[in-house]
Scaffold this motif. Sequence first.
Motif, PDB file in Angstrom:
ATOM      1  N   TYR A  91     -12.955  67.874 106.644  1.00 18.49           N
ATOM      2  CA  TYR A  91     -12.654  66.746 105.895  1.00 18.49           C
ATOM      3  C   TYR A  91     -11.132  66.469 105.754  1.00 18.49           C
ATOM      4  O   TYR A  91     -10.493  67.261 105.407  1.00 18.49           O
ATOM      5  N   GLU A  92     -10.863  65.165 106.071  1.00 14.67           N
ATOM      6  CA  GLU A  92      -9.553  64.705 106.344  1.00 14.67           C
ATOM      7  C   GLU A  92      -8.655  65.811 107.068  1.00 14.67           C
ATOM      8  O   GLU A  92      -7.633  66.116 106.598  1.00 14.67           O
ATOM      9  N   ASN A 134     -13.018  62.499 110.418  1.00  8.87           N
ATOM     10  CA  ASN A 134     -12.462  63.533 109.597  1.00  8.87           C
ATOM     11  C   ASN A 134     -11.585  64.620 110.570  1.00  8.87           C
ATOM     12  O   ASN A 134     -11.287  65.777 110.148  1.00  8.87           O
TER      13      ASN A 134
END
Lengths: 503, 351
Positions: free
Chosen positions: A474-475, A293
Motif C-alpha cells: 500500500y503506497e 502501489n
Amino acid sequence: MSAPLIQMRGITKSFGAVKANDSVDLSVAPGEILGLLGENGAGKTTLMNVLFGAYAPDAGEILIEGRPAAIHNSADALAAGIGMVHQHFHLAPRLTVLENLLIGIPGKFGRIDRAGGLARLNEIGRQHGLNLDPDLPVSALSVGEQQRLEIIKALFRGARLLILDEPTAVLAPTEVDGLFAALRSMAAQGLGIIFISHKLNEVRALTHRCVVLRHGKVAGRVDHPAETTSAQMAKLMCGHEIMPPIKEVSTPGAPVLTLDGVSTSGHGGTPLREVSLFVRAGEILGIAGVSGNGQRALADVISGMLSPSAGSMTIAGKAVAQFSPRELQALGLGRIPEDRMTTGLVTNLPLADSMVLPRIGTEAFSRKGLLDPAAIRAFAEAQIKAYDIRCPGPMTRAGALSGGNLQKALLARELAFDPKVLIVSQPTRGLDIGAARFIHEKFLAMRAKGCGIIVIGEDLEELLMLCDRIAVMYEGRVAGTLSSADATVARLGLLMTGAEGRA
Amino acid sequence: MFRLEARTSTPAWFNLALPLVAIAVALVLCSGLIAVAGAGVIEAYGVMLSASLGDSYAITETLVRAAPMIFTGLAVAIAFRAKFWNIGAEGQLLAGAVASCLVGAIPMPGYLAMLLMAVVGAAAGALIALVPATLRVKFKVDDVVSSLLLNSVIYYALMALIEGPWKDTFSGYPISPPIEDSANFPVLIEGTRLHIGVVVALIAAPVCWFLIARTTLGFRIRVTGENPEAARYGGINVERVLLSTALLSGALAGLAGVGEVGGVHFQVMSDISPGYGYSGIVVAMLARLNPLGVVPAAIFLAAVMTGAEAMSRATGVPAFLSEVIQGTALLAMLVALLFTAYRIRRVGAPA
Ligand SMILES: Nc1ncnc2c1ncn2[C@@H]1O[C@H](COP(=O)(O)OP(=O)(O)O)[C@@H](O)[C@H]1O
Ligand SMILES: [Mg+2]
C-alpha cells in the motif's frame, strides 16, 4: 427479447490449415450483453474480426436487423453501427482525447468541429459515467482510461453494437467495476454488447447470455449465466473438468531472498518506501495490492532493473552488490516479466532467440563470444517438448504464438536453470483456465523442489490458492503480511485500502 | 476489390525474389524515361549491360565501383539491424578517406602504410559514427537527422581543407597531395584497376554475416534492434550495443574511403565519392539487411553506374539515369517489403 440486432450465420474462416471459425451462429438483440467465451485460440477474436470487417469469412453471412450486410472493412462496420474495442488499442498517443475522437470525422468546410465534439463527449460522459479530460494527450492516460476512450470513440461514431475483446485483461479490479457499470448503462439504452473474457465470474456477473467456442466451433450456449456455475462453463470451454491443483504441505527452509529497508526513487510510478520482506526455500509469497502501489518498483528491484536508493537485498544468503539482470541471474534468480510481449520476448525473431536471450553470454549457449547454434536449438526444442509449447518449431517467430504458449516459453527459459528464487508478475493474466492451471502446477512443483517464489498479482483468488503467505502493498510499503491460514479476501481487501496498516 | 491482409509467416524464397522484382520494376519504370529521351529502350539497356558486365575489363571496372558500396552497404545493414539509423555513411567514408590519405602520405614501407591506412581510416569513420550514436544514447537526439547533417559538416570541412591548408601545392588544384607510391594498393590484374581493396570488400561481407549471425555481439545487435525493452530485461546493455554497432558501422564506411584513396584516386578530392554512402542505403535495403546480399546488390548498383555512363555516350540519354534507377529501385524495394508482412487478398464484389 426483441428482434436480433446482429446475426452471424454459419461463419467459417480458416487460416491455412487452422479452422479458426467453423460454422458459427451467433446473434445479439438490442439491450443484450452477450458473453463470448473460449480458451485462447478458440476463435473469439477471429469471429469478431469477421463481424468488424477485418477478415472476409470463407463462408457464412452477417445480417443486420434482418437484412444481409456487406462488411468489407472497418469503415463499413462503423457505418453499420458496429464498434469494436480491440485487445490492442488503436489510438494516436500524441493527440489529445478529443482529437482522437474527431479523427476521420468530417467537420464543416474541412475544419474540425471542436465545440460539437466536446458537447457529444460530455453527453456520453453524463449518460454512462465515462468521463475523460478532453485535452489530455493519450500518452498521459492509463491503460484503463485508454480503453474508456476506445469505448467513447465507438459510441461517438454511433455504434449500436459494441464488441469488447477481453477488456478486463488489462484492468485492475476496481476499474472492472466501473467498466461493468458503463456497459450495463449502455445496454439499458438498447445497445447490443458482445463481451469477450476468460474470467468466468465476470461473465456470470455481467452477461445475459453466453456462447462458448471451442476449436472454432460453438461448444455450447448458456442462457442463464448467473445461475450456471463456473465449473459447468469451464467444462464447456475445455471439454473436460478442471480440478484445482493440489498444494502439498511443505516446510519452508532458510530465506532465499530478503529485502531489508529497500527504498527507491526516480522511477515512473509509486516508489518503494522501506520495504522489508523475505521468501524462504519451498515457499510461495504473494504480493497483493491495488495496482500502482509500488508493485512495479518492487518487481523491477528484485529482477535487477532498478537499483534501490536505500536498503539491501540478499539472494541465497549473498548480498546483492550490483542490481543488474545478469548479476542477479548468476546468484540464482529466475524472472518472468509482467508484459510478455514487450518485455519478455522479441516477437519478430525466432522463438529460440527469446528462449536463450537472458543467458546468451553464458557457457550454455556461447563460447568466447561465438554462439553455439546447435546448443541453442537443442535447448529450445527440449523446452518446447517438455512444456508442450504449441508451435511449428524453435525457428517460428515468437510473435506467432498465443499468450499461453508464450508464458510457457518464458517459464521454461527460467525454470530450465533451476532458480533458487523466482519472481513473477501477473503470471496468468490473459491466459485461459487450462494454461493458467499448467502455470500453477509448475509453480507448485518448483515449490516442492525448494524454490522460493514471489508472485505479484491482482487476482486474490489465485494468490489465496497458491501462496503460503501474502504481503499487501500500500503506497509503496508493505501494509501487512498474512499467512495462508489467516488470509481471506476480506482481510486482504482491508489491507489493500490501507485501513488496517495504519492502526 | 483487393485488400491487404497480415501474413503470419514469410516464405523463404521472398528474400531472393523481392529484390529481383524491385530491380525489374525499376528498370521497366525507367525505360519510360529512356524512351522520352529519344533512345531505344532495348538498345540503351543493352549498352548498359555490355559496358558493365560485357567483357572482363568491364567486369573489373564494375567490381572496383562495387567495392565502396559493399563497405557502405555493410555499414548501413549492420547499423539498421540494431535500428541505429546511420544515414551518415557518406561522411564516415569521407573521414576515412582523409585520414588514410594523411597516413599514406607519410614515407614508410608499403605494407605498413597500407595497414595503417586501413586502421586509421576505419577509426576515423568509427569516431564520426560515434557522434550521432552518443547523441542518441545520452540525449535522445534523433540519429537520422544528426547522422545526415554530419555528412554536410564533414563534406564542407573536407572542402575547406583541400581549398586551404591541405591543397596540393604541386598541382595547384583543390585536391590533397597524393599518397606515397609505395602505399598504392597492389593491382591484381595487370592493365585493370582491380586492387586488393576489392578483395577485402568481398571478404568483409561473409565476415559481417558471421558477426551478425554467429556471435553474441551479433545476437545482441539483432535483439536490441527488434525489441530494446526485452533486450534490457534480458540483461543486454542496450546503450553499449548501440555504441558498438555505431563503431562497427562507421569503421566499415571508413574502409570504403580507404579503398578509394589507396586503390583508385591516391589522393582526396571533393568528388571522391559520388554518393557511395547514400547508395549504401539502397544496397542494404535491396539486400534486406543481410550482409551476404550486400555483395550482389552493390554489384548491381555498380553495374548501373558504369553502364549508365557508356549508355549516355552511346545514346545521349543523360547519365543521371543511373541515379533515377537507384532511387526507383529503392522505392520499389520498400513497396516490395510490404509484401513480406502482408498479402493481397481478393474479397467479394464491391459493395
Ligand atoms: N491472422 C492469422 N493468421 C493465422 N492464424 C491465425 C490468425 N489469427 C488467428 N489465427 C489462429 O486462429 C485460431 C483462433 O485465434 P483467435 O481468434 O485469436 O482466438 P481467441 O481470440 O479465441 O484466443 C488460433 O489457432 C490462431 O492461431
Ligand atoms: Mg483473442
